[in-house]
Design an enzyme around this catalytic site. Structure first.
Site, PDB file in Angstrom:
ATOM      1  CD  GLU A  25     -33.359  18.640  49.977  1.00  0.00           C
ATOM      2  OE1 GLU A  25     -33.024  17.464  50.244  1.00  0.00           O
ATOM      3  OE2 GLU A  25     -32.633  19.421  49.351  1.00  0.00           O
ATOM      4  CD  GLU A  67     -31.326  13.865  53.153  1.00  0.00           C
ATOM      5  OE1 GLU A  67     -30.646  14.408  52.253  1.00  0.00           O
ATOM      6  OE2 GLU A  67     -32.530  13.586  53.013  1.00  0.00           O
ATOM      7  CD  GLU A  97     -27.154  18.859  54.298  1.00  0.00           C
ATOM      8  OE1 GLU A  97     -28.134  18.426  53.648  1.00  0.00           O
ATOM      9  OE2 GLU A  97     -26.301  19.622  53.814  1.00  0.00           O
TER      10      GLU A  97
END
Length: 120
Positions: free
Chosen positions: A78, A30, A71
Site C-alpha cells: 500500500e 497502521e 499485514e
C-alpha cells in the site's frame, strides 16, 4: 543492483536495524497492525499454554506470526502504491485489494488453526 559492501556481522546488524525501523513504521502508521499486535500479545502466550505438544504450540503461535507478517507486507504494498500513484488506476486498486485478500486469508488460517486445535 547496488552492492553495499557490508558483510558478516555488520550486514546482520544493519539488517536488524532496518527490520526494527519497519516494525516501528508499521506500528506508527497502521491501525490494523496495532490491533493485530495486541491480539498477538494475547494469543502467542496463550498458544504456548494451550498447545498440547510442540506441533500444536508451533501451529498456534506461527499462525499469529503469519498474520503479522502478511499485514506488514500488505502495508508495504500500500505504501509503494500510494507513493508512486496518486491517480486512480486499475492496477493500483488491484494491488491493494490483493494485499487485503492476503491479510484476510492469513486471518482465516489463524481462526481455522486455533479452532481445529482447541475444539478437536
Amino acid at each position: 543492483m547496488a552492492y553495499s559492501g557490508n558483510t558478516g556481522l555488520t550486514r546482520i546488524i544493519k539488517a536488524a536495524v532496518f527490520s526494527w525501523q519497519g516494525f516501528k513504521a508499521a506500528y506508527k502508521h497502521e491501525e490494523a497492525f496495532r490491533q493485530e499486535l495486541l491480539l498477538a500479545i494475547i494469543l502467542i502466550p496463550s498458544g504456548f499454554y494451550l498447545g498440547q505438544g510442540g506441533v500444536e504450540k508451533a501451529l498456534l503461535v506461527s499462525s499469529v506470526i503469519l498474520l503479522l507478517l502478511v499485514e506488514i507486507l500488505n502495508s508495504a504494498v500500500e505504501a509503494v502504491v500510494d507513493r508512486f500513484g496518486g491517480e486512480m488506476h486499475e492496477l493500483s486498486g488491484r494491488a491493494k485489494d490483493m494485499g487485503s485478500s492476503a491479510v484476510f486469508l492469513a486471518l482465516v488460517y489463524l481462526v481455522l488453526t486455533w479452532g481445529l486445535i482447541l475444539l478437536f
